[in-house]
Write an enzyme that holds these catalytic residues in place. Structure first.
Site, mmCIF file in Angstrom:
data_model
loop_
_atom_site.group_PDB
_atom_site.id
_atom_site.type_symbol
_atom_site.label_atom_id
_atom_site.label_comp_id
_atom_site.label_asym_id
_atom_site.label_seq_id
_atom_site.Cartn_x
_atom_site.Cartn_y
_atom_site.Cartn_z
ATOM 1 N N PHE A 35 0.818 -1.209 0.000
ATOM 2 C CA PHE A 35 0.000 0.000 0.000
ATOM 3 C C PHE A 35 0.852 1.259 0.000
ATOM 4 C CE2 PHE A 35 -2.214 -3.383 2.328
ATOM 5 C CZ PHE A 35 -3.303 -3.555 1.492
ATOM 6 N N ASP B 38 9.534 5.619 3.986
ATOM 7 C CA ASP B 38 10.441 5.638 5.131
ATOM 8 C C ASP B 38 9.870 4.910 6.347
ATOM 9 O OD1 ASP B 38 12.504 7.275 3.901
ATOM 10 O OD2 ASP B 38 11.080 8.935 4.034
ATOM 11 N N GLY C 253 7.114 9.946 0.789
ATOM 12 C CA GLY C 253 8.180 10.897 1.071
ATOM 13 C C GLY C 253 9.526 10.500 0.487
#
Length: 653
Positions: free
Chosen positions: A189, A246, A278
């Site tokens: 996801f 991350d 990110g």
């Protein structure tokens, strides 16, 4: 004749990187090192290591002169007409994922074939996969031609993995250790939900081309990765790589530090292949590798190329103690104010991928808040002058194979989550050559051999098969043609090196016994050598690596192992336009040159943040934590990050 010639400087070899590369761990072939000559001095980048003449595939194509140096493969066409200025004749090794040797399926063809897989940039700047296949036909027998092709493939593989080439000894496949064993953790996801698709279409084929061995698990829930690594038999792996944003790597590192053997566990090399929103650490890895800034698929391909090359670097980790006394470890950032507000409030736009932060920033500027608080820090008195020595790469002690439940081939759900055997199935076109009724055999340990569609000739050209001797290095397990991935909950053998699933487990705070010797108890007075700032802030950011996002350079001079936490803050009184200019300048890392009076910076070894505003958002590595006072200390070089070899920023090939 092939006429493979050694360079005049036969007793030299390419300079090894300071970072540890794949294959530098103990291996059986190094036992003979006492009988070999001492390591030769470094080799100039332009000094030829091998030179020879090759045909092409199909056989009626031109002939080429190949020259291999420590930095590139030089290709010059000889016939039918020599090229004065070869176009596309320079293949930098930084663009090469791997190579293999092949043979013809025609019994009458005595030639061997040498194939390389490259990812050059197109005119538009994006990478595209290219294969180049060369015909080794200088000898009368297939065995001799095969030996020459394997010589080239072995030399190229050694250069890619940072392994030393022998000075005057024979270059044979015995120089290669067994393939590094990687555990891939995929969050299906991640980002816009494309993580599994990108992993299947790009990551797995590339690491197969590189000859890396892997197993893959799709995570099912938050903290699933943390639970897995807490019970992992680490001796079975050479690295753990997350294919996500991350957040998944945050789970892995904290899981390693939760183990009773955390002192050894945290040395396990970890890597990241960006498929999240990110992708801050991947942006720093991309810069460390010398590549131009990239986003999306281009960033993923860059980081995958670096992973294929091997190479690790010490990684600083920040120990963060929260108001409740619980502790976690951060490799990225601690944020309060505008940055954390945007991070958490943009979660509802996760389907937009990295664009969620752009939209979140616009909305955050429209409702700009200030927060009163107190920031204290222990200044960094001495700037490190040299990198911290690297950790040794753990060496796997066995070649186990995981066995999933049987399932019909190629009948998986797009989001199946399972432990996979070696190899993983890849799309069938990658296993079959055009016009050939039978699938190609495996080209590497991982199955799904690299596709050679761009190299097939017409109906009169016999298809090629992989050379079995180079396809399976000594000591490696034999791969099967198909090993389908099981659907549903995995069944894990007791000796697999993986822990059993832990349903509905609650993840407690870190139990790591590492002391924070620079920090007094939270709530007690600070030593006199600390600096304290109090006032109204728009944001406060404590960051370890250089990047806050794939395209946001918050601390331009930060290194993975500088031993520093970089503190950035913006005080109240800044206009919305000025704050926007800061973030736009952060794309180039030039925000500190704007002369903004509200922007502050300090390099520290530890810090304490005390929010005095009753409501707000605090994040650690992009994950929301309890709101209240916190403090943190940097632990230099505690972890190990798979970065690939260092490059020269701004000088991408």
């Amino acid at each position: 004749m092939n006429g493979l010639l050694e360079a005049e400087e036969q007793d030299q070899r390419p300079e090894q990187e300071l970072t540890r590369s794949w294959g530098h761990g103990p291996r059986s072939t190094l036992v003979r090192s006492k009988t070999m000559a001492p390591p030769p001095p470094p080799l100039a980048a332009s000094t030829p290591l091998l030179h020879g003449e090759f045909g092409s595939y199909p056989a009626r194509g031109p002939r080429f002169a190949l020259t291999l140096t420590s930095q590139a493969l030089h290709i010059q066409r000889l016939r039918p007409k020599p090229e004065a200025r070869p176009r596309g004749g320079l293949v930098p090794l930084a663009e090469v994922s791997g190579c293999c040797t092949l043979r013809s399926r025609s019994p009458s063809d005595s030639a061997a074939y040498f194939c390389i897989y490259t990812y050059p940039r197109s005119r538009r700047g994006s990478r595209r996969r290219t294969t180049r296949t060369f015909r080794t036909d200088g000898a009368a027998t297939y065995e001799e031609n095969r030996a020459e092709a394997q010589r080239w493939a072995t030399a190229l593989t050694c250069l890619l993995r940072g392994l030393p080439l022998p000075g005057d000894a024979e270059i044979t496949p015995d120089l290669l250790p067994r393939p590094p064993r990687l555990l891939l953790l995929v969050n299906p996801f991640g980002g816009r939900g494309l993580a599994w698709q990108w992993c299947k279409n790009y990551v797995l084929p590339m690491i197969s081309e590189a000859g890396l061995s892997f197993n893959l698990i799709q995570t099912e829930r938050q903290n699933h990765a943390r639970e897995l690594v807490q019970g992992l038999s680490l001796s079975e792996w050479d690295g753990i790589v997350t294919v996500s944003g991350d957040g998944l790597l945050h789970e892995v590192l904290n899981g390693l530090l939760d183990r009773p053997d955390w002192e050894e566990a945290v040395k396990m090399p970890v890597g990241i292949l960006p498929c999240g929103s990110g992708n801050a650490l991947a942006g720093a890895v991309n810069q460390h590798g010398g590549f131009e800034p990239a986003l999306g698929l281009d960033l993923l391909l860059n980081c995958s190329l670096l992973l294929c090359r091997g190479g690790s670097h010490p990684l600083d980790l920040l120990s963060v103690t929260l108001a409740s006394g619980s502790r976690c470890f951060s490799f990225l950032s601690v944020a309060w104010g505008f940055v954390s507000d945007v991070d958490i409030q943009s979660e509802r736009f996760r389907a937009l991928g990295s664009a969620r932060f752009t939209l979140g920033t616009v909305l955050g500027l429209a409702t700009l808040h200030t927060y009163r608080g107190r920031l204290s820090y222990l200044p960094a008195t001495v700037e490190p002058t040299s990198p911290t020595p690297v950790h040794s790469l753990p060496r796997a002690k066995s070649e186990l194979t995981l066995t999933p439940d049987p399932a019909p081939p190629m009948a998986h759900s797009p989001l199946h989550r399972s432990v996979s055997d070696l190899p993983l199935p890849l799309p069938q076109p990658a296993l079959a050559s055009p016009g050939s009724p039978e699938p190609l055999p495996i080209l590497s340990l991982n199955g799904g051999g690299p596709e050679l569609a761009g190299d097939w000739g017409g109906a009169g050209d016999a298809p090629l098969s992989p050379d079995p001797l180079l396809s399976s290095p000594p000591g490696s397990p034999k791969a099967a043609l198909h090993s389908p991935v099981a659907e549903g909950a995995p069944v894990i053998p007791p000796s697999s090196g993986l822990p059993p699933p832990i349903p509905n487990a609650r993840v407690a705070a870190s139990t790591c016994g590492l002391p924070d010797h620079l920090l007094p108890p939270l709530g007690t007075p600070l030593p006199p050598d600390w600096v304290t700032l109090e006032g109204d802030f728009v944001l406060m950011l404590a960051i370890s690596p250089s990047h806050l996002g794939a395209d946001l350079v918050a601390a331009p001079h930060a290194r993975f192992d500088d031993g520093l936490v970089h503190l950035c803050w913006v005080r109240s009184g800044i206009s919305r336009a000025a704050l926007l200019r800061l973030f736009l300048a952060m794309e180039r890392g030039s925000q500190f040159s704007l002369g903004c009076p509200q922007l502050g910076y300090a390099a520290a070894r530890a810090f304490r943040l005390e929010p005095l505003t009753p409501r707000g958002v605090l994040t650690v590595d992009g994950e929301q934590v309890e709101y209240g006072p916190l403090q943190a200390q940097m632990h230099p070089g505690l972890g190990t990050l798979l970065t690939g070899p260092p490059g020269c920023p701004g000088r991408e090939p």
